[in-house]
Design a protein around this motif. Structure first.
Motif, PDB file in Angstrom:
ATOM      1  N   ASN A  16       2.431  -2.557  -3.991  1.00  0.00           N
ATOM      2  CA  ASN A  16       1.840  -3.891  -3.860  1.00  0.00           C
ATOM      3  C   ASN A  16       2.143  -4.700  -5.124  1.00  0.00           C
ATOM      4  N   GLN A  18       0.465  -5.238  -7.644  1.00  0.00           N
ATOM      5  CA  GLN A  18      -0.018  -4.615  -8.886  1.00  0.00           C
ATOM      6  C   GLN A  18       0.844  -3.391  -9.243  1.00  0.00           C
ATOM      7  N   LEU A  20       1.340  -0.740  -7.401  1.00  0.00           N
ATOM      8  CA  LEU A  20       0.647   0.487  -6.998  1.00  0.00           C
ATOM      9  C   LEU A  20       0.925   0.769  -5.524  1.00  0.00           C
ATOM     10  N   SER A  22      -0.902   1.584  -2.244  1.00  0.00           N
ATOM     11  CA  SER A  22      -2.277   1.522  -1.737  1.00  0.00           C
ATOM     12  C   SER A  22      -2.628   2.822  -1.013  1.00  0.00           C
ATOM     13  N   LEU A  23      -3.912   3.035  -0.866  1.00  0.00           N
ATOM     14  CA  LEU A  23      -4.408   4.219  -0.171  1.00  0.00           C
ATOM     15  C   LEU A  23      -3.861   4.265   1.257  1.00  0.00           C
ATOM     16  N   ARG A  24      -3.857   3.105   1.917  1.00  0.00           N
ATOM     17  CA  ARG A  24      -3.387   3.058   3.313  1.00  0.00           C
ATOM     18  C   ARG A  24      -1.897   3.427   3.410  1.00  0.00           C
ATOM     19  N   THR A  25      -1.094   2.882   2.506  1.00  0.00           N
ATOM     20  CA  THR A  25       0.335   3.195   2.529  1.00  0.00           C
ATOM     21  C   THR A  25       0.564   4.692   2.300  1.00  0.00           C
ATOM     22  N   GLU A 253       1.892  -6.793  -0.072  1.00  0.00           N
ATOM     23  CA  GLU A 253       0.503  -6.887  -0.545  1.00  0.00           C
ATOM     24  C   GLU A 253      -0.468  -6.557   0.588  1.00  0.00           C
ATOM     25  N   GLU A 254       0.021  -6.648   1.830  1.00  0.00           N
ATOM     26  CA  GLU A 254      -0.830  -6.422   3.018  1.00  0.00           C
ATOM     27  C   GLU A 254      -0.468  -5.128   3.735  1.00  0.00           C
ATOM     28  N   ASP A 255       0.106  -4.160   3.009  1.00  0.00           N
ATOM     29  CA  ASP A 255       0.500  -2.881   3.605  1.00  0.00           C
ATOM     30  C   ASP A 255       1.520  -3.051   4.734  1.00  0.00           C
TER      31      ASP A 255
END
Length: 267
Positions: A16, A18, A20, A22-25, A253-255
């Motif tokens: 994303n 940042q 990083l 994401s947890l979802r990805t 940014e939105e997975d």
């Protein structure tokens, strides 16, 4: 569904804004692995700036660094490994023109070493490394580098790029890094991600038609073109969307990658 090789770019794609995952990805990529597919990172970053993501995703697949300059299986001996280098003389030639070309620094690296000519303008966090050797490159650079990084000001970068491309016409390609800094990366001529991802596909006995690739920038063009199914990010460049088979409905940014992959592979 046949077994797929999922080749993922990092910046602007899997990461994303940042930088990083994401947890979802991470969860969706884990589901893809559990369903029997391979996930492989293909990035312009050196290994030291991508190792944390390789570990976070608990990968054991081969990966691509330096935009294709290195294809390897981290922490293991791998018979298909290869690293393509530039002549160190090119680094020395460019360093000699530092003032004339208005360069802030010249750095040279391969998998084992990282040298920079001047630490004054060096941001450690930006290079994600503590093991930098401030070096008179002329005395310390003894092996051929896989990649050179040079920093200049935005207003000079196209001149620098044109000038170096002319001087070393048949030896190098000059690529720009996105982001706030005017960083140019110099790689051996013809090095790009698709070439190295195809090595990974062959090693895993995956057909080209079963390679799915995700990217967002010009350094993903050949990769998306090569893949059986190339997917550009919604936040990707228009040029990349032009060669892609499809475009994600959501940004990095939105997975966007995770949402697309979950549907596409019916996870």
């Amino acid at each position: 569904m046949s077994q797929k090789l999922i080749a993922i770019d990092l910046d602007g794609t899997t990461l994303n804004n940042q930088s990083l995952i994401s947890l979802r990805t991470a969860e969706v990529l884990e589901k893809a692995k559990k369903a029997g597919h391979y996930v492989s990172i293909a990035t312009g970053r050196p290994f030291r700036m991508s190792e944390q993501f390789y570990r976070q995703l608990k990968l054991d697949t081969p990966m691509v660094n330096f935009n294709g300059g290195l294809v390897h299986k981290p922490y293991q001996q791998w018979e298909f490994e290869r690293e393509i280098s530039l002549s160190k003389e090119i680094a020395f030639d460019i360093l000699a023109q530092k003032e004339k070309l208005k360069l802030d620094f010249v750095a040279a690296e391969n998998r084992e070493t990282f040298y920079i000519n001047d630490l004054n303008d060096f941001e450690g966090h930006f290079f994600a490394t503590d093991t930098v050797t401030e070096a008179n490159l002329f005395t310390n650079l003894t092996t051929d580098p896989t990649s050179l990084l040079i920093k200049t000001k935005h207003e000079f970068s196209s001149h620098v790029s044109d000038s170096l491309t002319k001087q070393f016409a048949n030896q190098i390609d000059v690529r720009t890094w996105g982001g706030p800094n005017a960083i140019l990366e110099i790689v051996p001529k013809g090095v790009q991600k698709a070439m190295s991802v195809s090595v990974i596909a062959d090693s895993l006995n995956i057909d080209q038609k079963d390679v799915i690739a995700f990217g967002d920038e010009h350094n993903d063009l050949e990769l998306l073109d090569y893949a059986g199914w190339g997917v550009a990010m919604k936040n990707g460049t228009d040029q990349l969307k032009g060669v892609a088979n499809d475009v994600t409905s959501d940004t990095n940014e939105e997975d966007g990658l995770a949402n697309y992959l979950e549907k596409y592979l019916a996870l």
